[in-house]
Design an enzyme around this catalytic site. Structure first.
Site, PDB file in Angstrom:
ATOM      1  N   ARG A  46      43.486  29.581  38.448  1.00 10.45           N
ATOM      2  CA  ARG A  46      44.209  30.180  37.313  1.00 10.45           C
ATOM      3  C   ARG A  46      45.172  31.255  37.829  1.00 10.45           C
ATOM      4  O   ARG A  46      46.311  31.361  37.385  1.00 10.45           O
ATOM      5  CB  ARG A  46      43.224  30.763  36.288  1.00 10.45           C
ATOM      6  CG  ARG A  46      42.395  29.689  35.584  1.00 10.45           C
ATOM      7  CD  ARG A  46      41.615  30.229  34.386  1.00 10.45           C
ATOM      8  NE  ARG A  46      40.553  31.162  34.720  1.00 10.45           N
ATOM      9  CZ  ARG A  46      39.304  30.806  35.048  1.00 10.45           C
ATOM     10  NH1 ARG A  46      38.959  29.528  35.089  1.00 10.45           N
ATOM     11  NH2 ARG A  46      38.405  31.720  35.332  1.00 10.45           N
ATOM     12  N   LYS A 136      49.418  40.739  21.403  1.00  4.69           N
ATOM     13  CA  LYS A 136      49.528  39.581  20.500  1.00  4.69           C
ATOM     14  C   LYS A 136      48.208  39.317  19.800  1.00  4.69           C
ATOM     15  O   LYS A 136      47.130  39.470  20.400  1.00  4.69           O
ATOM     16  CB  LYS A 136      49.926  38.346  21.300  1.00  4.69           C
ATOM     17  CG  LYS A 136      49.991  37.074  20.453  1.00  4.69           C
ATOM     18  CD  LYS A 136      50.170  35.833  21.302  1.00  4.69           C
ATOM     19  CE  LYS A 136      48.965  34.936  21.161  1.00  4.69           C
ATOM     20  NZ  LYS A 136      49.155  33.605  21.777  1.00  4.69           N
ATOM     21  N   GLU A 177      51.436  37.419  14.733  1.00  2.88           N
ATOM     22  CA  GLU A 177      51.624  35.965  14.795  1.00  2.88           C
ATOM     23  C   GLU A 177      50.795  35.226  13.755  1.00  2.88           C
ATOM     24  O   GLU A 177      49.619  34.938  13.982  1.00  2.88           O
ATOM     25  CB  GLU A 177      51.262  35.436  16.193  1.00  2.88           C
ATOM     26  CG  GLU A 177      51.418  33.914  16.299  1.00  2.88           C
ATOM     27  CD  GLU A 177      51.123  33.344  17.684  1.00  2.88           C
ATOM     28  OE1 GLU A 177      50.696  34.097  18.568  1.00  2.88           O
ATOM     29  OE2 GLU A 177      51.314  32.136  17.865  1.00  2.88           O
ATOM     30  N   LYS A 219      55.997  36.751  15.208  1.00  5.31           N
ATOM     31  CA  LYS A 219      55.974  35.480  15.942  1.00  5.31           C
ATOM     32  C   LYS A 219      55.571  34.374  14.983  1.00  5.31           C
ATOM     33  O   LYS A 219      54.382  34.089  14.809  1.00  5.31           O
ATOM     34  CB  LYS A 219      54.999  35.574  17.118  1.00  5.31           C
ATOM     35  CG  LYS A 219      54.843  34.280  17.909  1.00  5.31           C
ATOM     36  CD  LYS A 219      54.252  34.531  19.286  1.00  5.31           C
ATOM     37  CE  LYS A 219      53.923  33.224  19.980  1.00  5.31           C
ATOM     38  NZ  LYS A 219      53.585  33.393  21.397  1.00  5.31           N
TER      39      LYS A 219
HETATM   40  P1  13P Z   1      53.016  27.645  22.130  1.00  2.00           P
HETATM   41  O1  13P Z   1      54.471  27.973  22.331  1.00  2.00           O
HETATM   42  O2  13P Z   1      52.467  26.664  23.141  1.00  2.00           O
HETATM   43  O3  13P Z   1      52.693  27.285  20.708  1.00  2.00           O
HETATM   44  O4  13P Z   1      52.196  28.971  22.465  1.00  2.00           O
HETATM   45  C1  13P Z   1      52.667  30.148  21.959  1.00  2.00           C
HETATM   46  C2  13P Z   1      51.536  31.021  21.654  1.00  2.00           C
HETATM   47  O5  13P Z   1      51.394  32.078  22.217  1.00  2.00           O
HETATM   48  C3  13P Z   1      50.592  30.592  20.603  1.00  2.00           C
HETATM   49  O6  13P Z   1      49.775  31.673  20.246  1.00  2.00           O
END
Ligand code: 13P
Length: 341
Positions: A46, A136, A177, A219
């Site tokens: 990773r 996030k 998000e 987001k």
């Molecule tokens: P994706 O662009 O693969 O959807 O991932 C963005 C992300 O951080 C989802 O939480």
């Protein structure tokens, strides 16, 4: 941390034609991705995979911030340099995913609520000390018959607002998000209706929780037909519907909107972002990207765990970063894809 430095960080993350790399897959998700290209998932693989992306020379021309996972924020390159230091040298701001995942919401038929508020104040203080300047939290909203429920949106909006308030208290810019999933056969119109309702609930909660909108980034998903919808909407239809939804539901004080890719192909994600910026100049907020899969897919496949493939994998990653940076300015074209071949 003053409100003006939160605002400055938020603006830097969407300024100068740059956007965000989401590399915050949990160990479970990262394991799935690595296994998908035949690589066993260990702390070292990773690290090697993430280190390959972060050290791509010139990434900072297109990428302003990287969202890390707890394990990655604490990791060092094989040569012993902390990832946070490597990122800062690339002119990239380290960020951190702080939610602990979406769990079944009691009393529903499988709707989700995102957890992670317990102890969050203390975790944020530690993350700040480790160098994270943005964070996030992802809420997951599913479209199905009779879903989402008001209950599900309310629970998720409340959690997002508590998270955002705690981040700002800690001097960390919260990326808020609320992801309305692409799964299902719903139409573009249904996606727009649910997304608009979601944003209304989320911004209402942010207001009640005294969150300064100048110091957040949103987001969201794009307004897009469900994956299994017949006659899926065109690129321009997606762009126009997304901008219309955002104009109706996102206050102008928000400095930036950074879309997730959500399962779109790499090219689709670039084309959609480009059409939004090309067709709708002069909007109140910057529109950029915070892509995971749409920045990583080709690079991951090219790398597939082979040290001698690192230069080619980095080139694949930089190509997507360059395309999305162009799209963020409405300057992406199909010709850019051909140039890379
Ligand atoms: P994706 O662009 O693969 O959807 O991932 C963005 C992300 O951080 C989802 O939480």
């Amino acid at each position: 941390m003053t409100q003006s430095s939160l605002q400055e960080t938020a603006r830097t993350l969407v300024g100068n034609g740059r956007g965000i790399l989401a590399a915050d897959e949990s160990t479970g998700t990262c394991t799935k991705r690595l296994n998908g290209v035949g690589v066993q998932s260990t702390e070292d693989t990773r690290r090697d995979y993430r280190g390959m992306l972060f050290s791509a020379a010139g990434a900072g021309d297109f990428i302003s911030g990287v969202i890390l996972y707890d394990e990655t924020l604490r990791q060092k390159t094989a040569a012993g340099k902390p990832f946070t230091e490597l990122l800062l040298e690339q002119n990239i701001i380290p960020g951190i995913k702080v939610d602990t995942g979406a769990k079944n919401l009691a009393g529903t038929a499988g709707e989700k609520v995102t957890e992670g508020l317990d102890g969050l104040r203390e975790r944020l203080a530690e993350y700040h000390a480790l160098g994270a300047r943005f964070a996030k939290w992802r809420a997951v909203i599913r479209i199905a018959d009779g879903e989402p429920s008001h209950y599900c949106l309310d629970a998720n909006a409340h959690a997002l607002a508590r998270y955002a308030a705690l981040c700002q208290e800690a001097g960390i810019v919260p990326i808020v998000e609320p992801e309305v999933l692409m799964d299902g056969n719903h139409t573009l119109e249904r996606c727009e209706q649910v997304t608009r309702w979601t944003h209304e609930m989320v911004f209402n909660a942010l207001y009640h929780h005294r969150v300064a909108l100048e110091g957040i980034l949103l987001k969201p998903n794009m307004i897009i037909s469900g994956k299994d919808c017949e006659g899926r909407a065109s690129v321009n239809e997606v762009a126009d519907a997304t901008v219309s939804c955002l104009l109706n539901s996102v206050p102008a004080a928000v400095p930036g909107i950074v879309f997730l890719s959500g399962g779109q192909s790499e090219v689709e994600a670039s084309a959609h972002l480009n059409a939004m910026n090309a067709r709708h100049p002069g909007l109140p907020w910057a529109m950029s990207f915070s892509y995971g899969r749409a920045l990583q897919q080709s690079a991951l496949k090219t790398w597939a765990g082979e040290a001698d493939k690192i230069p080619a994998a980095q080139a694949a990653f930089l190509h997507r970063a360059r395309c999305n940076s162009a799209a963020r300015n409405g300057k992406y074209s199909e010709a850019m894809e051909a140039e890379a071949r």
